[in-house]
Scaffold this active site. Structure first.
Site, PDB file in Angstrom:
ATOM      1  NE  ARG A 106      -2.368  -1.308   3.895  1.00 59.52           N
ATOM      2  CZ  ARG A 106      -1.794  -2.476   4.114  1.00 59.52           C
ATOM      3  NH1 ARG A 106      -2.221  -3.679   3.499  1.00 59.52           N
ATOM      4  NH2 ARG A 106      -1.332  -2.411   5.282  1.00 59.52           N
ATOM      5  CB  CYS A 107       4.324   1.885   1.226  1.00 56.22           C
ATOM      6  SG  CYS A 107       5.642   3.272   1.067  1.00 56.22           S
TER       7      CYS A 107
END
Length: 114
Positions: free
Chosen positions: A9-10
């Site tokens: 998700r980064c």
């Protein structure tokens, strides 16, 4: 062999993963939130990085403030416990290669060990 401690998700973690792949290597990907490190592995990682637990804590994570981790009187052991209990607090991405280990912030730091 290259290993990346990755959070899909980064955006920085995704970019570093792409940079590794662009170098012609398919790394071992460890989603450290789904497969948390144990104490021994985390301590070994810190030694390889030549960093302290405070150096790899995500200070922008809301949990950092909630747990009062900015308190300078907290020991490395207390911070290590927090990282083990809440892997989301570990800054990412971290990359390990035969050339060394880096916390890849900024993302270009990965180039030092490719």
């Amino acid at each position: 062999m290259i290993t990346i401690l990755h959070n899909p998700r980064c955006s920085t973690s995704r970019t570093v993963l792409a940079m590794i792949r662009d170098s012609g290597t398919e790394p071992t990907i460890v989603d450290y939130q789904k497969s948390p490190l144990d104490r021994r592995a985390l301590v070994s990682l810190l030694i390889a990085l030549e960093l302290s637990p405070r150096d790899i804590i995500r200070t922008k994570e809301p949990l950092y403030k909630e747990l009062g981790l900015a308190d300078e009187t907290l020991t490395d052991q207390q911070l290590l416990d927090a990282l083990l209990d809440h892997p989301i607090l570990i800054e990412r991405p971290i990359v390990l290669s035969p050339k060394g280990a880096r916390l890849c912030r900024p993302k270009e730091r990965v180039l030092e060990i490719l």
